[in-house]
Design a protein around this motif. Sequence first.
Motif, mmCIF file in Angstrom:
data_model
loop_
_atom_site.group_PDB
_atom_site.id
_atom_site.type_symbol
_atom_site.label_atom_id
_atom_site.label_comp_id
_atom_site.label_asym_id
_atom_site.label_seq_id
_atom_site.Cartn_x
_atom_site.Cartn_y
_atom_site.Cartn_z
ATOM 1 N N MET A 35 46.092 9.213 61.207
ATOM 2 C CA MET A 35 45.513 7.893 60.974
ATOM 3 C C MET A 35 44.432 7.960 59.897
ATOM 4 O O MET A 35 44.333 7.080 59.031
ATOM 5 N N GLY A 36 43.631 9.017 59.920
ATOM 6 C CA GLY A 36 42.586 9.170 58.911
ATOM 7 C C GLY A 36 43.157 9.319 57.509
ATOM 8 O O GLY A 36 42.635 8.743 56.553
ATOM 9 N N LEU B 276 43.309 -1.313 61.003
ATOM 10 C CA LEU B 276 44.481 -0.474 61.241
ATOM 11 C C LEU B 276 44.457 0.163 62.635
ATOM 12 O O LEU B 276 45.491 0.224 63.312
ATOM 13 N N VAL B 277 43.297 0.629 63.044
ATOM 14 C CA VAL B 277 43.198 1.270 64.356
ATOM 15 C C VAL B 277 43.506 0.274 65.468
ATOM 16 O O VAL B 277 44.272 0.563 66.400
ATOM 17 N N MET B 278 42.933 -0.913 65.371
ATOM 18 C CA MET B 278 43.144 -1.913 66.412
ATOM 19 C C MET B 278 44.566 -2.475 66.360
ATOM 20 O O MET B 278 45.179 -2.734 67.400
ATOM 21 N N TRP B 279 45.103 -2.666 65.158
ATOM 22 C CA TRP B 279 46.475 -3.164 65.048
ATOM 23 C C TRP B 279 47.470 -2.145 65.594
ATOM 24 O O TRP B 279 48.430 -2.509 66.269
ATOM 25 N N ASN C 180 41.861 7.564 68.058
ATOM 26 C CA ASN C 180 41.801 7.004 66.706
ATOM 27 C C ASN C 180 40.454 6.348 66.405
ATOM 28 O O ASN C 180 40.057 6.259 65.240
ATOM 29 N N PHE C 181 39.771 5.901 67.457
ATOM 30 C CA PHE C 181 38.502 5.202 67.250
ATOM 31 C C PHE C 181 37.422 6.141 66.711
ATOM 32 O O PHE C 181 36.402 5.677 66.200
ATOM 33 N N VAL C 182 37.670 7.436 66.804
ATOM 34 C CA VAL C 182 36.733 8.410 66.227
ATOM 35 C C VAL C 182 36.542 8.139 64.739
ATOM 36 O O VAL C 182 35.447 8.280 64.196
ATOM 37 N N ILE C 183 37.621 7.716 64.068
ATOM 38 C CA ILE C 183 37.553 7.420 62.629
ATOM 39 C C ILE C 183 36.598 6.268 62.367
ATOM 40 O O ILE C 183 35.784 6.305 61.433
ATOM 41 N N ARG D 154 32.478 0.836 50.267
ATOM 42 C CA ARG D 154 31.494 0.770 51.347
ATOM 43 C C ARG D 154 31.818 -0.377 52.302
ATOM 44 O O ARG D 154 31.560 -0.294 53.502
ATOM 45 N N GLU D 155 32.408 -1.445 51.766
ATOM 46 C CA GLU D 155 32.764 -2.609 52.576
ATOM 47 C C GLU D 155 34.219 -2.532 53.056
ATOM 48 O O GLU D 155 34.524 -2.891 54.194
ATOM 49 N N TYR D 156 35.086 -2.044 52.160
ATOM 50 C CA TYR D 156 36.519 -2.135 52.449
ATOM 51 C C TYR D 156 37.004 -1.075 53.431
ATOM 52 O O TYR D 156 37.834 -1.368 54.301
ATOM 53 N N LEU D 157 36.521 0.161 53.321
ATOM 54 C CA LEU D 157 37.016 1.220 54.188
ATOM 55 C C LEU D 157 36.740 0.956 55.675
ATOM 56 O O LEU D 157 37.641 1.115 56.502
ATOM 57 N N PRO D 158 35.524 0.553 56.068
ATOM 58 C CA PRO D 158 35.325 0.212 57.487
ATOM 59 C C PRO D 158 36.202 -0.958 57.932
ATOM 60 O O PRO D 158 36.751 -0.937 59.041
#
Length: 259
Positions: free
Chosen positions: A44-45, A74-77, A123-126, A64-68
Amino acid sequence: MKQSTQDLTRSLGAWRLWTLLGWLEVRQRYARSRVGPFWLTISMGVMIGSIGVVYGTLFGQSMREYLPFLAISLVMWTAFSTTVTEGAMAYISSGQFIRQASTPKLIFVLQVVWRNLVILAHNFVIVVLLLAVFGVKSWETLPVFLPALVLYMLNAMWITMVVGLLSARFRDLPQIITALMQMAFYVTPILFKPASLSRFTFVVEWNPLAYLIDLVRAPLIGQFPSAQTWGVCVAMAVVGWLLGLTLTGRYLKRIPYWV
């Protein structure tokens, strides 16, 4: 509905069974692997990093804005879509067990939901790492994520109940659901921000999945989910659970014959 409510109560009471089954399935996928389930996190990362660089550059976004934004989306989807697509096979894949033992049927739905919650935790670790690197936008909105996540998974669960039941009856449905989820991925604001669709805002406004994603994403990027988002998601959960319990109660006894 009375039968389905009783079945749900019995299934929740057997929480040791479905949590154990769900956890064992995750472990079996990565048996003899040193990294284990964290291969999910690594893959996932890599996907978030590659998509983030390409699409962030194409859209002219600040990393800085887009990656989070992208990582949370993606993680939630992935948690939602995998729960639904695997939920379509919940009864079918456990058919042998259903035919041989008299157990509450919704155990198999809970097993799918729990398994994907475990994967979501990995995955939430990311998301946590990216928030640590780029900074938390607002500490005030973070606690809202917990009730938002509960409502998010409640919606995933009733959809799993419905598609699992219908797929047991109509065996072509799992493939259709997989195709629909792939299509929904591209019309839901996951890779792009909702504001970027200036001429086609109806794609987001009439997409219920867009509200679900926004519900869990907004608190993590420093925003409170709007009243409309809460309203749509709560309404979906109430109507969906009534539908799911009604269908399950009506066809509960037929499931062993279908699988």
